[in-house]
Write a protein that holds these residues in place. Structure first.
Motif, PDB file in Angstrom:
ATOM      1  N   VAL A  40      -5.218  -5.324  10.542  1.00  0.00           N
ATOM      2  CA  VAL A  40      -4.826  -4.273   9.589  1.00  0.00           C
ATOM      3  C   VAL A  40      -3.737  -4.745   8.630  1.00  0.00           C
ATOM      4  O   VAL A  40      -2.890  -5.566   8.969  1.00  0.00           O
ATOM      5  N   SER A  41      -3.790  -4.158   7.429  1.00  0.00           N
ATOM      6  CA  SER A  41      -2.711  -4.303   6.444  1.00  0.00           C
ATOM      7  C   SER A  41      -1.713  -3.169   6.666  1.00  0.00           C
ATOM      8  O   SER A  41      -1.976  -2.253   7.436  1.00  0.00           O
ATOM      9  N   ALA A  42      -0.621  -3.211   5.903  1.00  0.00           N
ATOM     10  CA  ALA A  42       0.312  -2.085   5.871  1.00  0.00           C
ATOM     11  C   ALA A  42      -0.304  -0.951   5.057  1.00  0.00           C
ATOM     12  O   ALA A  42      -1.247  -1.171   4.295  1.00  0.00           O
ATOM     13  N   MET A  43       0.215   0.261   5.220  1.00  0.00           N
ATOM     14  CA  MET A  43      -0.273   1.381   4.409  1.00  0.00           C
ATOM     15  C   MET A  43      -0.085   1.052   2.918  1.00  0.00           C
ATOM     16  O   MET A  43       0.907   0.411   2.550  1.00  0.00           O
ATOM     17  N   ALA A  46       3.251   0.439   0.991  1.00  0.00           N
ATOM     18  CA  ALA A  46       4.362   0.183   1.934  1.00  0.00           C
ATOM     19  C   ALA A  46       5.001  -1.183   1.670  1.00  0.00           C
ATOM     20  O   ALA A  46       6.223  -1.301   1.599  1.00  0.00           O
ATOM     21  N   THR A  47       4.173  -2.212   1.491  1.00  0.00           N
ATOM     22  CA  THR A  47       4.735  -3.552   1.298  1.00  0.00           C
ATOM     23  C   THR A  47       5.524  -3.621  -0.016  1.00  0.00           C
ATOM     24  O   THR A  47       6.611  -4.203  -0.059  1.00  0.00           O
ATOM     25  N   ASN A  48       4.980  -2.987  -1.074  1.00  0.00           N
ATOM     26  CA  ASN A  48       5.722  -2.964  -2.346  1.00  0.00           C
ATOM     27  C   ASN A  48       7.100  -2.349  -2.163  1.00  0.00           C
ATOM     28  O   ASN A  48       8.083  -2.833  -2.704  1.00  0.00           O
ATOM     29  N   GLY A  73       5.588  -3.451   7.832  1.00  0.00           N
ATOM     30  CA  GLY A  73       4.526  -2.514   7.442  1.00  0.00           C
ATOM     31  C   GLY A  73       3.308  -2.623   8.347  1.00  0.00           C
ATOM     32  O   GLY A  73       2.702  -1.621   8.750  1.00  0.00           O
ATOM     33  N   GLU A  74       2.949  -3.838   8.704  1.00  0.00           N
ATOM     34  CA  GLU A  74       1.766  -4.075   9.543  1.00  0.00           C
ATOM     35  C   GLU A  74       2.040  -3.725  10.998  1.00  0.00           C
ATOM     36  O   GLU A  74       1.129  -3.395  11.756  1.00  0.00           O
ATOM     37  N   GLN A  75       3.298  -3.796  11.405  1.00  0.00           N
ATOM     38  CA  GLN A  75       3.635  -3.394  12.781  1.00  0.00           C
ATOM     39  C   GLN A  75       3.307  -1.909  12.971  1.00  0.00           C
ATOM     40  O   GLN A  75       2.745  -1.506  13.986  1.00  0.00           O
ATOM     41  N   GLY A 136      -1.863  -7.780  10.448  1.00  0.00           N
ATOM     42  CA  GLY A 136      -2.151  -8.822   9.470  1.00  0.00           C
ATOM     43  C   GLY A 136      -0.872  -9.319   8.819  1.00  0.00           C
ATOM     44  O   GLY A 136       0.220  -8.803   9.079  1.00  0.00           O
ATOM     45  N   PHE A 137      -1.002 -10.369   7.985  1.00  0.00           N
ATOM     46  CA  PHE A 137       0.062 -10.772   7.053  1.00  0.00           C
ATOM     47  C   PHE A 137       1.231 -11.495   7.720  1.00  0.00           C
ATOM     48  O   PHE A 137       2.037 -12.101   7.056  1.00  0.00           O
ATOM     49  N   GLN A 138       1.330 -11.468   9.046  1.00  0.00           N
ATOM     50  CA  GLN A 138       2.539 -12.017   9.688  1.00  0.00           C
ATOM     51  C   GLN A 138       2.226 -13.037  10.766  1.00  0.00           C
ATOM     52  O   GLN A 138       1.137 -13.070  11.322  1.00  0.00           O
ATOM     53  N   GLY A 151       2.344 -14.358   2.343  1.00  0.00           N
ATOM     54  CA  GLY A 151       2.148 -14.150   0.907  1.00  0.00           C
ATOM     55  C   GLY A 151       1.324 -12.895   0.683  1.00  0.00           C
ATOM     56  O   GLY A 151       0.544 -12.490   1.555  1.00  0.00           O
ATOM     57  N   ARG A 152       1.477 -12.297  -0.518  1.00  0.00           N
ATOM     58  CA  ARG A 152       0.826 -11.014  -0.779  1.00  0.00           C
ATOM     59  C   ARG A 152      -0.692 -11.127  -0.618  1.00  0.00           C
ATOM     60  O   ARG A 152      -1.290 -12.125  -0.996  1.00  0.00           O
ATOM     61  N   GLY A 153      -1.258 -10.095  -0.023  1.00  0.00           N
ATOM     62  CA  GLY A 153      -2.693 -10.103   0.255  1.00  0.00           C
ATOM     63  C   GLY A 153      -3.053 -10.910   1.494  1.00  0.00           C
ATOM     64  O   GLY A 153      -4.232 -11.149   1.787  1.00  0.00           O
ATOM     65  N   GLY A 154      -2.032 -11.310   2.266  1.00  0.00           N
ATOM     66  CA  GLY A 154      -2.237 -12.254   3.368  1.00  0.00           C
ATOM     67  C   GLY A 154      -3.024 -11.753   4.569  1.00  0.00           C
ATOM     68  O   GLY A 154      -3.448 -12.560   5.407  1.00  0.00           O
ATOM     69  N   SER A 155      -3.263 -10.451   4.643  1.00  0.00           N
ATOM     70  CA  SER A 155      -4.040  -9.962   5.792  1.00  0.00           C
ATOM     71  C   SER A 155      -5.473 -10.491   5.782  1.00  0.00           C
ATOM     72  O   SER A 155      -6.093 -10.624   6.836  1.00  0.00           O
ATOM     73  N   ASP A 156      -5.990 -10.769   4.590  1.00  0.00           N
ATOM     74  CA  ASP A 156      -7.336 -11.371   4.523  1.00  0.00           C
ATOM     75  C   ASP A 156      -7.332 -12.700   5.273  1.00  0.00           C
ATOM     76  O   ASP A 156      -8.274 -13.025   6.008  1.00  0.00           O
TER      77      ASP A 156
HETATM   78  N1  ASP Z   1       0.508  -5.764   3.170  1.00  0.00           N
HETATM   79  C1  ASP Z   1       0.475  -7.071   2.574  1.00  0.00           C
HETATM   80  C2  ASP Z   1       0.461  -6.987   1.051  1.00  0.00           C
HETATM   81  O1  ASP Z   1       0.445  -5.929   0.475  1.00  0.00           O
HETATM   82  C3  ASP Z   1      -0.681  -7.893   3.068  1.00  0.00           C
HETATM   83  C4  ASP Z   1      -2.052  -7.341   2.733  1.00  0.00           C
HETATM   84  O2  ASP Z   1      -2.212  -6.156   2.428  1.00  0.00           O
HETATM   85  O3  ASP Z   1      -3.015  -8.112   2.808  1.00  0.00           O
HETATM   86  O4  ASP Z   1       0.506  -8.000   0.417  1.00  0.00           O
END
Ligand code: ASP
Ligand code: ADP
Ligand code: MG
Length: 418
Positions: A40-43, A46-48, A73-75, A136-138, A151-156
């Motif tokens: 999962v990503s953060a809501m 949330a990360t912003n 956020g991912e926690q 994700g992301f961590q 890095g941003r988008g890292g949950s992928d």
């Molecule tokens: N929450 C993180 C972000 O916004 C990771 C992700 O969503 O993939 O960058």
């Protein structure tokens, strides 16, 4: 029976109602007999907010503490999804990066995953029929035991790495669009969904601006041969017929794609800045004098254009850097002025890079030339050009981004019919 990774992005877990919806999607796969790890990503947002708080606390801040903050956020969402799953009778357990562990490099804020041990998750699939919900992301840098982020988008990237670690049959990326499109469907309503896209093409699309997948996730998928399927999380789980393949895009090996178009997609990015150095002395070593200091300062230079001088004495050198590095790049060049020897610096930050991508370009000539004509007909000036085997990029004024993308989208026959 198969083994799946299901990844849900920020908008898919934006509130408790959506998290419940995600839980029902997971239950659907568990009921079908699959072993499932969810990432999962953060809501959404949330990360912003977390990033902004770090900046507010101090513009210049310690990257290790930035990671401590933004990983939170991912926690939250991993715990919430485990609760929502348990509430509908699915055995589930959350996992933070440090718990699995997801070992990464020490490049805080843009760490690379080095190793994930999937054996514990596999054991729990077998012994307890337990769904793993991975934040994700961590990750964690083992030597200092500190939390890192990717890095941003890292949950992928987390999702693909977990898929490789547990030897999953597929990695499903559930997001707010039902697949990978020929270009961003929010900008071009006539964009078409691609049933299949080759790893190489997706890699170019992502690195040239299509944020639907993080670049690093595609690199990992290529190396580990993970089949990635991008689909929508907004479908009601109850409405999905398990016997019908859902709408979405498969990111796969080139060999799996039968009908190859010349152009597959168009990406664009406004995160560019252009710097032009005027009247540089035209002599050996000048490019080294300019790009050496930029490389030492860790600034990524992208497009480079050098004008051939008429007098043989001076020339103009134009290049682009990421917008975020623009100030630093300017001052780096300023500082090297004596060594380089130039007249003045011109720059522009209101520029955009439009990129046309397709494996078919390997075997077709003249693809870019058609774009130059079409943009000229619309009065759009091209500031710089770069080409490679399966793509070309054009730098233009940012104000024309949408017009240029739409023009090229039609030109290469990518528009949806009807
Ligand atoms: N929450 C993180 C972000 O916004 C990771 C992700 O969503 O993939 O960058
Ligand atoms: P998530 O939060 O699920 O990770 P992202 O916002 O990171 O979702 O990525 C999905 C978004 O990517 C879409 O909403 C879309 O606007 C954008 N996007 C950009 N280019 C493309 C493309 N070629 N195909 C699909 N989506 C794209
Ligand atoms: Mg994303």
């Amino acid at each position: 029976m198969g083994r799946l990774v299901m990844k849900f992005g920020g908008t898919s877990v934006a509130d408790i109602e959506r998290i419940r919806n995600v839980a029902r999607h997971v239950k659907r796969e568990v009921d079908a007999g699959h072993e499932v790890a969810v990432v999962v990503s953060a809501m959404a947002g949330a990360t912003n907010r977390l990033v902004e708080w770090c900046r507010e606390a101090s513009v210049l801040h310690d990257a290790r503490e930035y990671d401590t903050v933004v990983a939170s956020g991912e926690q939250v969402t991993s715990g919430l999804l485990a609760i929502a799953l348990q509430a509908i009778g699915v055995n589930a357990r959350s996992w933070q990066g440090w718990q699995l562990p997801i070992k990464t490099s020490d490049a805080h804020a843009s760490a690379r995953i080095l190793d994930i041990n999937g054996e514990e998750l596999i054991k729990r699939f077998k012994e307890r029929k337990e769904v793993a919900v991975v934040a994700g992301f961590q990750g964690i840098y083992p030597e200092t035991a500190r939390v890192t982020t990717l890095g941003r988008g890292g949950s992928d990237t987390s999702a693909v790495a977990v898929a490789a670690a547990i030897r999953a049959d597929r990695c499903d990326i559930y997001t707010d669009v039902d697949g990978v499109y020929t270009t961003d469907p929010r900008v071009v309503p006539r964009a078409r969904r691609l049933d299949k896209i080759a790893f190489e093409e997706m890699l170019e699309m992502a690195s040239l601006g299509a944020k639907v997948m993080q670049v690093r996730s595609i690199e990992l998928a290529m190396v580990h041969q993970v089949r990635v399927f991008v689909r929508s999380s907004f479908d009601k789980p109850e409405d999905i017929d398990p016997h019908v393949s859902p709408p979405g895009s498969l990111i796969c090996d080139e060999a799996e794609i039968m009908e190859q178009q010349v152009v597959t997609g168009i990406a664009f990015s406004k995160d560019e800045a252009q710097i032009s150095i005027r009247r540089v002395q035209d002599k050996p070593g000048v490019a080294a004098a300019i790009f050496g200091p930029l490389a030492e300062a860790n600034i990524n230079v992208d497009m480079i254009v050098q004008v051939v001088s008429a007098d043989g004495a001076t020339t103009d050198m134009t290049f682009t850097v990421p917008a975020a590095e623009y100030e630093r790049a300017r001052s780096t060049i300023d500082q090297a002025r004596d060594k380089i020897g130039y007249d003045k610096l011109d720059s522009a930050t209101d520029v955009a890079k439009i990129s046309v991508i397709g494996i078919g370009m390997r075997s077709h000539a003249g693809v870019a030339a058609r774009a130059f004509r079409a943009l000229a007909d619309r009065g759009i000036n091209i500031r710089a050009i770069t080409t490679s085997e399966i793509k070309f990029s054009l730098l233009i004024d940012a104000a024309y981004t949408e017009l240029a993308v739409r023009t090229l989208h039609s030109l290469y026959g990518l528009d949806k019919q009807g």
